[in-house]
Design a protein around this motif. Structure first.
Motif, mmCIF file in Angstrom:
data_model
loop_
_atom_site.group_PDB
_atom_site.id
_atom_site.type_symbol
_atom_site.label_atom_id
_atom_site.label_comp_id
_atom_site.label_asym_id
_atom_site.label_seq_id
_atom_site.Cartn_x
_atom_site.Cartn_y
_atom_site.Cartn_z
ATOM 1 N N THR A 164 11.386 9.478 19.937
ATOM 2 C CA THR A 164 10.747 8.611 20.926
ATOM 3 C C THR A 164 10.833 7.134 20.562
ATOM 4 O O THR A 164 10.280 6.292 21.264
ATOM 5 C CB THR A 164 9.270 9.004 21.086
ATOM 6 O OG1 THR A 164 8.661 9.108 19.785
ATOM 7 C CG2 THR A 164 9.137 10.338 21.795
ATOM 8 N N GLY A 165 11.527 6.800 19.472
ATOM 9 C CA GLY A 165 11.623 5.409 19.039
ATOM 10 C C GLY A 165 10.628 5.107 17.937
ATOM 11 O O GLY A 165 9.704 5.884 17.666
ATOM 12 N N ASP A 166 10.797 3.982 17.277
ATOM 13 C CA ASP A 166 9.932 3.627 16.162
ATOM 14 C C ASP A 166 8.469 3.583 16.605
ATOM 15 O O ASP A 166 8.136 3.081 17.683
ATOM 16 C CB ASP A 166 10.328 2.262 15.593
ATOM 17 C CG ASP A 166 11.724 2.278 14.976
ATOM 18 O OD1 ASP A 166 12.263 3.375 14.746
ATOM 19 O OD2 ASP A 166 12.273 1.187 14.740
ATOM 20 N N LEU A 167 7.598 4.116 15.765
ATOM 21 C CA LEU A 167 6.165 4.196 16.056
ATOM 22 C C LEU A 167 5.406 3.418 15.000
ATOM 23 O O LEU A 167 5.714 3.509 13.804
ATOM 24 C CB LEU A 167 5.715 5.657 16.061
ATOM 25 C CG LEU A 167 4.223 5.925 16.279
ATOM 26 C CD1 LEU A 167 3.795 5.527 17.681
ATOM 27 C CD2 LEU A 167 3.918 7.410 16.029
ATOM 28 N N TYR A 168 4.397 2.645 15.447
ATOM 29 C CA TYR A 168 3.610 1.821 14.544
ATOM 30 C C TYR A 168 2.125 2.096 14.768
ATOM 31 O O TYR A 168 1.692 2.396 15.886
ATOM 32 C CB TYR A 168 3.882 0.333 14.790
ATOM 33 C CG TYR A 168 5.322 -0.067 14.618
ATOM 34 C CD1 TYR A 168 5.816 -0.442 13.368
ATOM 35 C CD2 TYR A 168 6.200 -0.058 15.712
ATOM 36 C CE1 TYR A 168 7.140 -0.803 13.205
ATOM 37 C CE2 TYR A 168 7.527 -0.419 15.553
ATOM 38 C CZ TYR A 168 8.002 -0.792 14.299
ATOM 39 O OH TYR A 168 9.319 -1.139 14.137
ATOM 40 N N ASP A 201 6.976 -3.875 9.495
ATOM 41 C CA ASP A 201 7.333 -4.728 10.626
ATOM 42 C C ASP A 201 6.055 -5.362 11.187
ATOM 43 O O ASP A 201 4.951 -4.821 11.021
ATOM 44 C CB ASP A 201 8.026 -3.919 11.716
ATOM 45 C CG ASP A 201 9.377 -3.373 11.267
ATOM 46 O OD1 ASP A 201 9.854 -3.790 10.184
ATOM 47 O OD2 ASP A 201 9.946 -2.533 11.989
ATOM 48 N N THR A 202 6.219 -6.471 11.894
ATOM 49 C CA THR A 202 5.042 -7.155 12.438
ATOM 50 C C THR A 202 4.309 -6.304 13.481
ATOM 51 O O THR A 202 3.131 -6.547 13.763
ATOM 52 C CB THR A 202 5.450 -8.489 13.081
ATOM 53 O OG1 THR A 202 6.455 -8.241 14.083
ATOM 54 C CG2 THR A 202 6.000 -9.450 12.047
ATOM 55 N N ALA A 203 4.976 -5.307 14.043
ATOM 56 C CA ALA A 203 4.329 -4.447 15.041
ATOM 57 C C ALA A 203 3.303 -3.508 14.418
ATOM 58 O O ALA A 203 2.441 -2.968 15.129
ATOM 59 C CB ALA A 203 5.381 -3.637 15.801
ATOM 60 N N THR A 247 6.478 4.704 6.303
ATOM 61 C CA THR A 247 5.929 3.789 5.300
ATOM 62 C C THR A 247 4.446 3.652 5.602
ATOM 63 O O THR A 247 4.066 3.267 6.713
ATOM 64 C CB THR A 247 6.608 2.409 5.360
ATOM 65 O OG1 THR A 247 8.024 2.575 5.234
ATOM 66 C CG2 THR A 247 6.111 1.523 4.228
ATOM 67 N N ILE A 248 3.608 3.991 4.632
ATOM 68 C CA ILE A 248 2.160 4.064 4.876
ATOM 69 C C ILE A 248 1.403 3.552 3.657
ATOM 70 O O ILE A 248 1.828 3.744 2.512
ATOM 71 C CB ILE A 248 1.706 5.527 5.136
ATOM 72 C CG1 ILE A 248 2.590 6.218 6.168
ATOM 73 C CG2 ILE A 248 0.245 5.577 5.573
ATOM 74 C CD1 ILE A 248 2.323 7.716 6.279
ATOM 75 N N GLY A 268 0.818 1.854 9.071
ATOM 76 C CA GLY A 268 2.001 2.685 8.901
ATOM 77 C C GLY A 268 3.063 2.404 9.947
ATOM 78 O O GLY A 268 2.777 1.869 11.025
ATOM 79 N N GLN A 269 4.283 2.772 9.611
ATOM 80 C CA GLN A 269 5.389 2.735 10.565
ATOM 81 C C GLN A 269 6.254 3.966 10.327
ATOM 82 O O GLN A 269 6.398 4.441 9.196
ATOM 83 C CB GLN A 269 6.191 1.446 10.433
ATOM 84 C CG GLN A 269 6.846 1.227 9.084
ATOM 85 C CD GLN A 269 7.456 -0.166 8.956
ATOM 86 O OE1 GLN A 269 6.991 -1.139 9.551
ATOM 87 N NE2 GLN A 269 8.532 -0.271 8.176
#
Length: 222
Positions: A104-108, A163-165, A33-34, A97-98
């Motif tokens: 490697t896990g969710d990236l923000y 997400d807030t991250a 999502t960007i 973006g997320q």
């Protein structure tokens, strides 16, 4: 004789643990999502060869108030990065973006996990091959991102769907007026894949660990 055989099995397993194993390639699907002020293009790959474009801002809109949701594929080999080429017409600039469902896990986007480079040879209409050339250029230096702002910061305020991250980032303070036609290329600081050992190496490691456990039991009963 039995002890010698057991020690050999243990040694083989430990060697499998310590020695680099060949990796197998796994492919999976992620979701990005960007949005950007004003334009972005989203790629994965090694950078110098084989960039794959997965999606971009609608060239006729360049509207940062509209999020783009993009499905993409990842390669499990620990060599691919995420690349986002960005362009700002003038005024404040940002990208947020997320990236989910990657090995490697969710990236923000934030000031910890991303780096950037600027190149006067790149423009809004640069092709994958032109971007690859810029990345491979000996003078191209990746710089850690230092500016970030929380989702909710003026002048973009809160963009729903993140997400807030996820943070607003740019090569410098994005809130400060930036020059027209500024082009910045971002990439994930770390590769998004995780090497997966071949099944044979995993089996050998398992045998070694079983042998080690059996040896410890024999010592306890002795």
């Amino acid at each position: 004789m039995k002890n010698s055989l057991m020690m050999a099995v243990c040694t083989a397993g430990l060697l499998a643990l310590s020695a680099p194993a060949n990796a197998i390639t796994m492919v999976g699907s992620g979701v990005a999502t960007i949005t950007a002020d004003n334009h972005f293009d989203f790629f994965t790959g090694t950078g110098t060869t084989g960039l794959i474009e997965w999606g971009a801002t609608d060239a006729n809109k360049d509207d940062w108030t509209v999020n783009s949701t993009i499905n993409f594929q990842w390669n499990s080999l620990n060599i691919d990065h995420i690349y986002i080429s960005t362009w700002n017409d003038t005024g404040p600039a940002m990208i947020i973006g997320q990236f989910k469902n990657i090995p490697t896990g969710d990236l923000y986007t934030n000031a910890t996990d991303w780096e950037y480079l600027t190149s006067g040879n790149l423009t809004r209409t640069s092709t994958e091959s032109e971007i690859e050339t810029a990345i491979a250029d000996g003078g191209a230096t990746w710089t850690p991102v230092t500016w970030e702002a929380s989702n909710g910061t003026s002048p973009w305020f809160t963009r729903p769907g993140f997400d807030t991250a996820a943070k607003y980032i740019w090569d410098s303070n994005g809130i400060v007026t930036n020059p027209a036609d500024e082009y910045v290329l971002f990439r994930s600081a770390s590769a998004i894949g995780v090497d997966v050992p071949e099944p044979g190496a995993l089996a050998l490691l398992g045998v070694g660990l079983l042998g080690l456990a059996a040896t410890r039991r024999r010592r306890k009963t002795a």
